[in-house]
Design an enzyme around this catalytic site. Structure first.
Site, PDB file in Angstrom:
ATOM      1  N   LEU A  28       0.962  -1.149  -0.084  1.00 26.00           N
ATOM      2  CA  LEU A  28       0.034   0.007  -0.339  1.00 26.00           C
ATOM      3  C   LEU A  28       0.842   1.096  -0.120  1.00 26.00           C
ATOM      4  O   LEU A  28       1.506   1.427  -1.183  1.00 26.00           O
ATOM      5  CB  LEU A  28      -0.953   0.041   1.188  1.00 26.00           C
ATOM      6  N   ASP A  29       0.843   1.946   1.013  1.00 26.64           N
ATOM      7  CA  ASP A  29       1.645   3.052   1.057  1.00 26.64           C
ATOM      8  C   ASP A  29       3.008   3.095   1.705  1.00 26.64           C
ATOM      9  O   ASP A  29       3.537   4.199   2.164  1.00 26.64           O
ATOM     10  CB  ASP A  29       0.838   4.495   2.072  1.00 26.64           C
ATOM     11  N   GLU A  30       3.618   1.989   1.585  1.00 31.90           N
ATOM     12  CA  GLU A  30       4.928   1.733   2.084  1.00 31.90           C
ATOM     13  C   GLU A  30       5.722   1.920   1.094  1.00 31.90           C
ATOM     14  O   GLU A  30       7.160   1.540   1.191  1.00 31.90           O
ATOM     15  CB  GLU A  30       5.147   0.502   2.912  1.00 31.90           C
TER      16      GLU A  30
END
Length: 294
Positions: A225-227
């Site tokens: 995801l947002d990593e």
């Protein structure tokens, strides 16, 4: 004279810069701009050079001749033609600020890309896109049809030959399979200064915490995801006098700018991934110039 960009990545060792410079000099090339960085922790050296072939050597000839030098340093390398515009697909949902900003920058030449399609799961921006003489594809996404919808998206990617997907506030989670197939070729804008205030309403969280800086983060998309590796970030200062609605408006301006900067860096071959991080070199002279003012 032919302008060329050379990007290099290899293990850290002595003599890399000297070998590259010597090869280009032997081929009658004049280096105009150069950036380099050694990531000691990951044992990786990165370099980007902008040069001209004053003897008219082709990019292909220079690339083929460089093979022996590259092999001696175990290099990954590419010779790029900066006049070739990268093919880009923009994906958007119902927030149009980033899309509109990108269309304007594309129109004036500030973002020298070839937008081959705009994909959305809603019809909100069909007219805007069509008025720019660009192909618009509305692909509805539900829990039931998500695999089929994503297969259709990837069909468009393959048929257009897209090199990059830009998620301009596209509010759907991509599958692990799509993230892996397009690894390093999907850029997202996150409406928060990661890693703080994650979730559905980061501006409300920021407002409730009384923060003095809000921001946005653009990163490569991974299955986490947002990593994904961060390319660009920025902030704007706020005070106790602003409302949560003010935060949203100010945040959207930052989102648009940060996403455009990340795309600019990517298309000009200025971004290198090093583990979970990125190395982002500064632009060469003239790369921010627009073809026209408006």
């Amino acid at each position: 004279m032919t302008k060329i960009i050379l990007t290099v990545s290899c293990p850290v060792r002595p003599g890399i810069v000297a070998a590259i410079s010597a090869y280009l000099a032997e081929q009658g090339c004049n280096i105009h701009d150069s950036s380099q960085f050694s990531d000691i922790a990951n044992d990786r050296f990165f370099m980007r050079l902008s040069f001209v072939s004053e003897q008219g050597r082709s990019r292909e000839a220079l690339r083929d001749g460089f093979a022996a030098t590259a092999a001696s340093f175990d290099m990954d390398y590419e010779f790029h033609d900066p006049s070739e515009k990268m093919k880009v697909i923009i994906m958007v949902s119902r927030f149009g600020h980033c899309l509109n900003d990108l269309l304007y920058r594309w129109r004036i030449g500030a973002l020298p890309i070839d937008i081959v399609a705009v994909i959305s799961n809603h019809m909100d921006y069909q007219k805007v896109v069509v008025n720019h003489d660009l192909p618009f594809h509305c692909i509805k996404v539900t829990k039931a049809n998500k695999p089929e919808a994503e297969a259709e998206q990837m069909r468009i990617v393959r048929e257009t030959g897209a090199d990059l997907i830009v998620l301009a506030r596209y509010m759907q989670i991509l599958s692990d399979e799509m993230c892996k197939e397009m690894s390093g070729r999907i850029i997202n804008i996150h409406h928060s200064f990661l890693p703080s205030f994650k979730g559905a309403n980061p501006y409300k969280q920021a407002f409730e915490r009384g923060v003095k800086l809000i921001g946005a983060t653009s990163h490569y998309v991974t299955a986490d995801l947002d990593e994904g590796p961060i390319i660009e970030q920025d902030t704007v200062r706020v005070t106790h006098a602003q409302s949560s609605e003010d935060y949203v408006s100010l945040g959207r301006d930052v989102e648009s700018q940060v996403l455009a900067r990340a795309i600019h860096a990517h298309i000009h071959r200025r971004v290198f991934q090093s583990g979970d991080k990125t190395v982002v070199f500064p632009a060469s002279p003239g790369e921010y110039a627009s073809e026209r003012m408006g």
